[in-house]
Design a protein around this motif. Structure first.
Motif, PDB file in Angstrom:
ATOM      1  N   GLY A  82      42.291   3.298  55.864  1.00  0.00           N
ATOM      2  CA  GLY A  82      41.873   3.176  57.254  1.00  0.00           C
ATOM      3  C   GLY A  82      40.629   2.341  57.498  1.00  0.00           C
ATOM      4  N   ARG A 133      38.936  -0.249  59.316  1.00  0.00           N
ATOM      5  CA  ARG A 133      39.329  -0.790  60.623  1.00  0.00           C
ATOM      6  C   ARG A 133      38.352  -1.833  61.138  1.00  0.00           C
ATOM      7  NH1 ARG A 133      40.295   4.346  60.815  1.00  0.00           N
ATOM      8  NH2 ARG A 133      38.349   4.948  61.826  1.00  0.00           N
ATOM      9  N   THR A 135      42.896  -4.242  67.183  1.00  0.00           N
ATOM     10  CA  THR A 135      42.436  -3.465  66.042  1.00  0.00           C
ATOM     11  C   THR A 135      43.460  -3.522  64.915  1.00  0.00           C
ATOM     12  OG1 THR A 135      41.173  -1.990  67.464  1.00  0.00           O
ATOM     13  CG2 THR A 135      41.705  -1.182  65.268  1.00  0.00           C
ATOM     14  N   SER A 162      44.058  -2.168  60.753  1.00  0.00           N
ATOM     15  CA  SER A 162      43.639  -1.159  59.786  1.00  0.00           C
ATOM     16  C   SER A 162      44.189  -1.558  58.421  1.00  0.00           C
ATOM     17  CB  SER A 162      44.190   0.202  60.204  1.00  0.00           C
ATOM     18  OG  SER A 162      43.872   1.190  59.266  1.00  0.00           O
TER      19      SER A 162
END
Length: 120
Positions: A10, A12, A29, A31
């Motif tokens: 994760g 990000r 966004t 990840s």
């Protein structure tokens, strides 16, 4: 030495990867998950004898926020190359890039691409 694995999940950042002009202009966004196969020293309690996963996370972030690419396949490959260059203790890396807001024309939770590279 022991065969081991380090996993970071994760990582990000808001970035501007994609084929469409709107993706390049507005960004979205992304990840990233990385999993490293490593030669692990489980006896020595010294960071200099280990793969520094803070450095791994930073290197992933640097590539993720770096030069935009059209394809997340390309992005995954660049991240894998950058991670493999960190330490000779890393024998292989698996990188998954998630693009949950990919403009594919249907409702979905995520688009993800995974690549695996071995050290040379």
């Amino acid at each position: 030495m022991t065969d081991g694995q380090i996993t970071l999940t994760g990582i990000r950042a808001h970035a501007n990867h994609g084929v469409l002009a709107s993706e390049r202009e507005l960004g979205q966004t992304f990840s990233v998950d990385v999993s490293l196969d490593v030669d692990m020293d489980t006896v020595c309690d010294d960071l200099t004898h280990a793969v520094n996963y803070a450095l791994v996370a930073q290197r992933v972030l640097d590539v993720l926020m770096g030069e935009p690419v059209n394809l997340i396949e390309t992005l995954a490959g660049r991240i894998a190359d950058a991670v493999l260059a960190i330490s000779p203790r890393i024998s292989s890396v698996q990188v998954t890039v998630h693009k949950p807001h990919a403009p594919v024309g249907v409702a979905l939770d995520d688009v993800a691409v995974t690549c695996r590279k071995d050290a040379e």
